[in-house]
Design a protein around this motif. Structure first.
Motif, mmCIF file in Angstrom:
data_model
loop_
_atom_site.group_PDB
_atom_site.id
_atom_site.type_symbol
_atom_site.label_atom_id
_atom_site.label_comp_id
_atom_site.label_asym_id
_atom_site.label_seq_id
_atom_site.Cartn_x
_atom_site.Cartn_y
_atom_site.Cartn_z
ATOM 1 N N ALA A 36 34.367 24.126 7.327
ATOM 2 C CA ALA A 36 33.985 24.546 7.464
ATOM 3 C C ALA A 36 35.218 25.314 9.481
ATOM 4 O O ALA A 36 35.922 26.196 9.470
ATOM 5 N N GLN A 37 34.921 24.594 10.097
ATOM 6 C CA GLN A 37 35.608 24.871 11.605
ATOM 7 C C GLN A 37 37.046 23.283 10.939
ATOM 8 O O GLN A 37 37.528 22.880 12.395
ATOM 9 N N GLN A 74 19.353 34.248 3.392
ATOM 10 C CA GLN A 74 20.276 33.916 2.164
ATOM 11 C C GLN A 74 21.168 35.455 1.935
ATOM 12 O O GLN A 74 22.109 35.591 1.211
ATOM 13 N N ALA A 75 20.076 36.161 2.517
ATOM 14 C CA ALA A 75 20.549 38.147 2.217
ATOM 15 C C ALA A 75 21.649 38.438 3.031
ATOM 16 O O ALA A 75 22.433 38.661 2.807
ATOM 17 N N MET A 76 21.172 37.604 4.440
ATOM 18 C CA MET A 76 22.741 37.464 4.858
ATOM 19 C C MET A 76 23.694 37.017 4.581
ATOM 20 O O MET A 76 25.230 37.618 5.463
ATOM 21 N N MET A 77 24.036 36.119 2.968
ATOM 22 C CA MET A 77 25.169 34.979 3.427
ATOM 23 C C MET A 77 25.683 35.848 2.826
ATOM 24 O O MET A 77 26.696 35.868 1.826
ATOM 25 N N THR A 78 24.842 36.634 1.633
ATOM 26 C CA THR A 78 25.657 37.378 0.516
ATOM 27 C C THR A 78 25.879 38.351 0.717
ATOM 28 O O THR A 78 27.051 38.968 -0.046
ATOM 29 N N GLY A 79 25.997 39.165 1.784
ATOM 30 C CA GLY A 79 26.830 40.641 2.417
ATOM 31 C C GLY A 79 28.919 39.641 2.682
ATOM 32 O O GLY A 79 29.490 40.089 2.756
ATOM 33 N N GLN A 80 28.478 38.026 2.916
ATOM 34 C CA GLN A 80 29.803 37.604 3.395
ATOM 35 C C GLN A 80 31.031 37.960 2.468
ATOM 36 O O GLN A 80 30.460 37.500 0.778
ATOM 37 N N ARG A 81 32.247 37.999 2.447
ATOM 38 C CA ARG A 81 33.155 38.270 1.349
ATOM 39 C C ARG A 81 33.758 37.407 0.768
ATOM 40 O O ARG A 81 34.139 36.242 2.041
ATOM 41 N N ALA A 82 34.185 36.803 0.026
ATOM 42 C CA ALA A 82 34.551 35.462 -1.087
ATOM 43 C C ALA A 82 36.064 35.673 -0.608
ATOM 44 O O ALA A 82 36.197 34.343 0.068
ATOM 45 N N LYS A 83 37.307 36.182 0.394
ATOM 46 C CA LYS A 83 37.716 36.005 0.122
ATOM 47 C C LYS A 83 38.441 35.930 1.694
ATOM 48 O O LYS A 83 39.773 35.494 2.083
ATOM 49 N N ASP A 84 37.340 36.171 2.558
ATOM 50 C CA ASP A 84 37.656 35.836 3.448
ATOM 51 C C ASP A 84 37.828 34.726 4.367
ATOM 52 O O ASP A 84 37.054 32.915 3.495
ATOM 53 N N THR A 88 37.446 34.110 9.610
ATOM 54 C CA THR A 88 36.538 35.704 9.981
ATOM 55 C C THR A 88 35.269 35.894 9.084
ATOM 56 O O THR A 88 34.631 36.304 9.218
ATOM 57 N N ARG A 89 34.687 34.919 7.906
ATOM 58 C CA ARG A 89 33.337 34.732 7.862
ATOM 59 C C ARG A 89 32.157 33.996 9.230
ATOM 60 O O ARG A 89 31.388 34.938 9.524
ATOM 61 N N LEU A 90 33.073 33.948 10.495
ATOM 62 C CA LEU A 90 32.461 33.006 11.647
ATOM 63 C C LEU A 90 32.169 33.945 12.678
ATOM 64 O O LEU A 90 31.305 34.258 13.204
#
Length: 166
Positions: A36-37, A74-84, A88-90
Motif C-alpha cells: 500500500a505504501q 468494514q463499513a468504513m472500507m466499503t465506502g472506498q472507491r475501487a478506481k482510486d 487517494t484511498r489513504l
C-alpha cells in the motif's frame, strides 16, 4: 476520533487486503502495508501505537490467532472507491477516521516490537528470495508463436486457407 495518524489509515487499508478471507497474521499485514505504501514500512513503535489505537476504538479485533477488521471498520472500507489509487484511498480513509466517533471502549491490542520485527524480517527475506521480482505481476514467458517470414516464403510452414471452399 482525534488525532488521526497516517499509520492508522495505512494499517486499516492493509488489513482490508490481508484479512479478506481469514484473520491475517502479522507478516501478511506487513506485506500488505508495504504494498500500500510502495515498499515503505513505518517504524515498529508507530505500528505498535497504531494497533493499540485501532483496538481501543474498536476498528481492529483479534480473532483466531490473527487480526481482522471489526464491523465498523468494514463499513468504513466499503465506502472506498475501487478506481482510486492507494494514496487517494489513504486520504479518504483519514477523513473517515477523523469523523469516526467510537461508541464503546474496547480492549487494546498488544503487539510487541519483537513480533513486528520478526514479521518485517520475514517480509524482507521474502523480498530477497524473489531476487527483485514481483511475484504477483511477473509471468513466465511463453514460447513464441511467431513464424519467420522466410519460412513462410519457402513453403516450410503450411497455413490453411481462410477462403471458403465450394
Amino acid at each position: 476520533m482525534y488525532p488521526v495518524y497516517d499509520d492508522d489509515a495505512a494499517l486499516l487499508l492493509s488489513l482490508t487486503v490481508a484479512s479478506k478471507r481469514r484473520p491475517a497474521a502479522l507478516d501478511e499485514i506487513i506485506t500488505a502495508l508495504a504494498m500500500a505504501q510502495h515498499g515503505e514500512i513505518p517504524a515498529k513503535s508507530k505500528l505498535v501505537d497504531a494497533f493499540a489505537r485501532m483496538g481501543v476504538c474498536g476498528l481492529i479485533a483479534e480473532a483466531e490467532g490473527g487480526y481482522t477488521l471489526s464491523a465498523e471498520a468494514q463499513a468504513m472500507m466499503t465506502g472506498q472507491r475501487a478506481k482510486d489509487d492507494s494514496a487517494t484511498r489513504l486520504i479518504r480513509l483519514k477523513q473517515q477516521l477523523a469523523d469516526f466517533d467510537p461508541k464503546d471502549k474496547h480492549p487494546s491490542i498488544q503487539v510487541t516490537q519483537e513480533q513486528l520485527l520478526a514479521a518485517i524480517q520475514s517480509y524482507k527475506a521474502a523480498q530477497h528470495s524473489h531476487q527483485g521480482k514481483n511475484v504477483q505481476t511477473d509471468k513466465p514467458k511463453s514460447k513464441s508463436s511467431w513464424i519467420p517470414t522466410k519460412d513462410l516464403v519457402q513453403g516450410k510452414q503450411h497455413l490453411s486457407s481462410k477462403r471458403r471452399k465450394p
